[in-house]
Design a protein around this motif. Structure first.
Motif: not given
Length: 289
Positions: A56, A142, A147, A152, A154
């Protein structure tokens, strides 16, 4: 607290550690660490599953875990077994990513702006973090634009996802087989020197995950509760509770408490220098990029 973390166990379970003791009793720690010249039998290592890796925006590495069915818990014959490890079939129906390593102090500080750890080291696992702290870290991660743009999401792994990833296809006490080889895969009471160590220094399991045994306990998303009696799909634990699950054992714990099936739990606001976490990753629309 400056006292060692004591996993709460039923009164009829194995003997608890002495209150405040950093190292368990000599009788419990008498197991030897294998000689560096020892060669691990190939038959103890499960076959590696195909899995993609993702990195990431802050450098955290994740391994893609494919769906599958496994036996969660332990058989009645397993030494060191606890009463709450009822063996049952679990199906993980969707792929997910899980951290290759426990969250490190440098990663935690980059996201949270602070480092609460007792054993300082950029690549050491962050510890002295509560379940609430882990969730706050994930919320901040997040919220990062880089991200969000990639879809994504998390989260903490469920207890079932954690054990599935830890076992990596194995059915033995540890991901690699017998406890004879634990020192090659884990930092625990026999080899840690009384502290945590940088992540990734020991051997990974068959799916490329490091420190699933030892170093620090790892928070899971579930409330603690009894296992079901039958087969289940994608379990997430009880709807309500007062204690959150942690798994994997830690740097001062005996080998039996580092087993793949061993469960521990604490209040969600509890912090201690043996408690850290590992992050999972998924997406409402499927596997993110």
């Amino acid at each position: 607290s400056d006292q060692a973390y004591q996993p709460e166990r039923p009164a009829d379970a194995v003997k608890r550690f002495e209150k405040g003791a950093m190292i368990p009793s000599a009788s419990e720690t008498a197991k030897s660490v294998p000689s560096p010249r020892s060669k691990e039998p190939d038959r103890t290592a499960p076959k590696r599953a195909s899995a993609d890796e993702l990195t990431n925006s802050i450098g955290m590495k994740f391994r893609l875990i494919q769906p599958g069915t496994f036996l969660m818990g332990s058989p009645a014959s397993e030494s060191g077994r606890m009463d709450d490890e009822r063996q049952h079939s679990v199906t993980i129906s969707k792929p997910y990513y899980i951290g290759v390593y426990e969250v490190t102090q440098e990663e935690y500080e980059r996201v949270m702006g602070t480092n609460p750890s007792r054993f300082k080291g950029a690549r050491n696992p962050v510890e002295n973090v509560s379940w609430d702290d882990a969730v706050a870290f994930i919320e901040n991660l997040n919220a990062m634009p880089s991200e969000r743009e990639r879809g994504r999401v998390y989260r903490l792994p469920t207890e079932a996802e954690w054990e599935y990833a830890c076992r990596a296809g194995s059915t033995t006490k540890y991901c690699f087989g017998d406890s004879k080889w634990l020192g090659q895969y884990a930092w625990y009471d026999q080899n840690s020197g009384g502290q945590t160590h940088p992540v990734g220094e020991k051997k990974p399991n068959a799916w490329g995950l490091y420190d699933m045994h030892g170093n620090v306990w790892e928070w899971c998303s579930d409330w603690y509760g009894n296992y079901p009696t039958g087969s289940v799909n994608d379990p997430v634990g009880p709807n309500l509770g007062s204690l959150r699950v942690s798994r994997g054992g830690c740097w001062y714990i005996v080998a039996a408490y580092c087993r793949s099936a061993l469960r521990s739990w604490s209040a969600p606001d509890f912090r201690n220098y043996d408690l850290g976490f590992r992050v999972a990753l998924s997406s409402p629309s499927g596997i993110p990029q």
